[in-house]
Design an enzyme around this catalytic site. Structure first.
Site, PDB file in Angstrom:
ATOM      1  N   LYS A 130      53.108  45.299  41.862  1.00 46.11           N
ATOM      2  CA  LYS A 130      51.912  46.111  41.684  1.00 46.11           C
ATOM      3  C   LYS A 130      52.273  47.403  40.963  1.00 46.11           C
ATOM      4  O   LYS A 130      53.423  47.818  40.903  1.00 46.11           O
ATOM      5  CB  LYS A 130      51.268  46.431  43.040  1.00 46.11           C
ATOM      6  CG  LYS A 130      50.782  45.190  43.796  1.00 46.11           C
ATOM      7  CD  LYS A 130      49.813  45.526  44.901  1.00 46.11           C
ATOM      8  CE  LYS A 130      48.444  45.827  44.340  1.00 46.11           C
ATOM      9  NZ  LYS A 130      47.424  45.933  45.400  1.00 46.11           N
ATOM     10  N   GLU A 180      51.323  51.848  44.767  1.00 45.41           N
ATOM     11  CA  GLU A 180      50.718  50.572  45.154  1.00 45.41           C
ATOM     12  C   GLU A 180      51.754  49.582  45.684  1.00 45.41           C
ATOM     13  O   GLU A 180      51.397  48.596  46.323  1.00 45.41           O
ATOM     14  CB  GLU A 180      49.980  49.954  43.961  1.00 45.41           C
ATOM     15  CG  GLU A 180      48.782  50.749  43.478  1.00 45.41           C
ATOM     16  CD  GLU A 180      47.566  50.603  44.383  1.00 45.41           C
ATOM     17  OE1 GLU A 180      47.586  49.733  45.278  1.00 45.41           O
ATOM     18  OE2 GLU A 180      46.604  51.362  44.187  1.00 45.41           O
ATOM     19  N   GLU A 228      39.369  47.165  53.712  1.00 38.53           N
ATOM     20  CA  GLU A 228      40.717  47.667  53.422  1.00 38.53           C
ATOM     21  C   GLU A 228      40.818  49.089  53.945  1.00 38.53           C
ATOM     22  O   GLU A 228      39.872  49.874  53.800  1.00 38.53           O
ATOM     23  CB  GLU A 228      41.013  47.736  51.912  1.00 38.53           C
ATOM     24  CG  GLU A 228      41.197  46.433  51.195  1.00 38.53           C
ATOM     25  CD  GLU A 228      41.509  46.644  49.706  1.00 38.53           C
ATOM     26  OE1 GLU A 228      41.867  47.782  49.312  1.00 38.53           O
ATOM     27  OE2 GLU A 228      41.380  45.679  48.946  1.00 38.53           O
ATOM     28  N   GLU A 236      54.420  45.086  47.899  1.00 32.58           N
ATOM     29  CA  GLU A 236      54.288  44.119  46.805  1.00 32.58           C
ATOM     30  C   GLU A 236      54.902  44.722  45.547  1.00 32.58           C
ATOM     31  O   GLU A 236      54.338  45.632  44.942  1.00 32.58           O
ATOM     32  CB  GLU A 236      52.813  43.761  46.592  1.00 32.58           C
ATOM     33  CG  GLU A 236      52.190  43.069  47.807  1.00 32.58           C
ATOM     34  CD  GLU A 236      50.688  42.904  47.682  1.00 32.58           C
ATOM     35  OE1 GLU A 236      50.246  42.096  46.840  1.00 32.58           O
ATOM     36  OE2 GLU A 236      49.941  43.587  48.418  1.00 32.58           O
TER      37      GLU A 236
END
Length: 364
Positions: A319, A324, A268, A316
């Site tokens: 999250k 995030e 990541e 997203e």
């Protein structure tokens, strides 16, 4: 005159072939993590099509989502398949559970799904919030590995785990990188297994968090790959960006265990576009574009390509905390957030026939 033109055309064709071949080598280093913590995301089949349309050839999937695995069949996309932390105890304590997991999620799809890695657990530490998972990581890895080995696929599908850089105790200078003393009894046996199985360690590398946690000592240019000169000298090695320094501290930490050589895959890396200090659309754009340009070159300690997975495919919305929600390369409606790409559309921007990356300006 005709033969001169023909020779020129042949030379141009050869030059273009060399150029595009080198592009493929560079492009092949980059994958993108497909997170699903959003209630407005496209279907798995649409997502796979989006990867293909944007020349993204590697995917990290955090759990064996069956719709995503079905959509990946015959796509040509290489896959890092995750075992969620919540499944570790089951796979560690019962080899039959591991065999069934491998049958259901790996063997039922391979080779039409090009599974390259199984990532057993993500960011587990023996100290802190995830410590309850730590005793199960290595035995789960071993049981999954044995289930894959029993089918003769252990050279095709490598089994490992993903760590974060909180396990590093010393990171400066990079050559003195070492793991924290309180995690060595957890990590050393894992590294020993990786040496035995010839598997890489997965590491989540985030210059954003290092910068945002210490902006007094870490410059934004150093974190964004835009520093005009070397910022840190480590003996004869010069570091012009924080990503290389962080990654080489992981390389050194592994080497300094003296257990054996283990390759590192960056599982990541990303930069949020909103939600906290140091986040902005421009910072995220600059970091991600430069990361994509950079990974084909390697680090001062490990020249060559760095296999790297960008976090993440989408913003997203489920999250937390707020930042995030803003790591996506794409919006949930499949529109690109940033103008850069992963292949043909950027080919005249990133190099030449000898794969020389263009110098980055410090004032981007």
């Amino acid at each position: 005159m005709a033969s001169s033109n023909g020779a020129l055309m042949a030379s141009l064709i050869l030059l273009f072939a060399l150029f595009t071949a080198n592009l493929r080598i560079t492009d092949a280093q980059i994958g993108v993590c497909y997170g699903m913590m959003g209630n407005n995301l496209p279907s798995a089949r649409e997502v796979v099509s989006l990867y293909q349309a944007n020349n993204i050839r590697r995917m990290r999937l955090y759990d064996p989502n069956q719709a995503a695995l079905e959509a990946l069949r015959n796509s040509g996309i290489e896959l890092m398949l995750g075992v969620p932390n919540s499944d570790l105890q089951s796979l560690a304590t019962n080899a039959d559970n591991a065999r069934n997991w491998v049958q259901r999620n790996v063997l039922n799809f391979y080779p039409s799904v090009n599974i390259k890695y199984v990532a057993v657990g993500n960011e587990v530490s023996p100290v802190g919030a995830s410590s309850n998972f730590a005793p199960y990581v290595l035995p789960a890895i071993q049981n999954v590995y044995q289930a894959i080995r029993a089918r003769g696929l252990h050279d095709q599908i490598k089994v490992s785990t993903a760590i974060d850089t909180t396990l590093i105790g010393t990171s400066y200078p990079p050559s003195q990188g070492s793991f924290r003393n309180d995690v060595r009894s957890y990590l050393d046996p894992i590294i020993g297994y990786l040496v035995y199985a010839n598997a890489p360690l997965f590491a989540n590398i985030y210059p954003y968090f290092s910068y945002s946690g210490n902006p007094r000592d870490i410059s934004l240019n150093y974190a964004l790959f835009t520093a005009p000169n070397v910022v840190v000298w480590d003996g004869s090695r010069g570091y012009q960006n924080l990503f290389d320094a962080m990654l080489d501290s992981v390389h050194a930490a592994i080497d300094n265990t003296r257990i054996g050589y283990v390759r590192v895959v960056v599982s990541e890396s990303g930069w949020p576009s909103d939600g906290a200090f140091g986040t902005s659309y421009d910072n995220a754009r600059i970091y991600l574009d430069n990361l994509i340009r950079h990974v084909g070159k390697g680090t001062p300690m490990r020249p060559g390509g760095i296999e790297t997975y960008i976090f993440a495919m989408f913003d997203e919305n489920q999250k937390s905390p707020e930042l995030e929600k803003h790591f996506g390369l794409f919006y949930a409606n499949k529109q690109k957030k940033y103008p850069f790409g992963f292949g043909g559309e950027r080919e005249w921007q990133i190099g030449s026939a000898d794969n020389v990356t263009l110098p980055l300006k410090s004032d981007i």
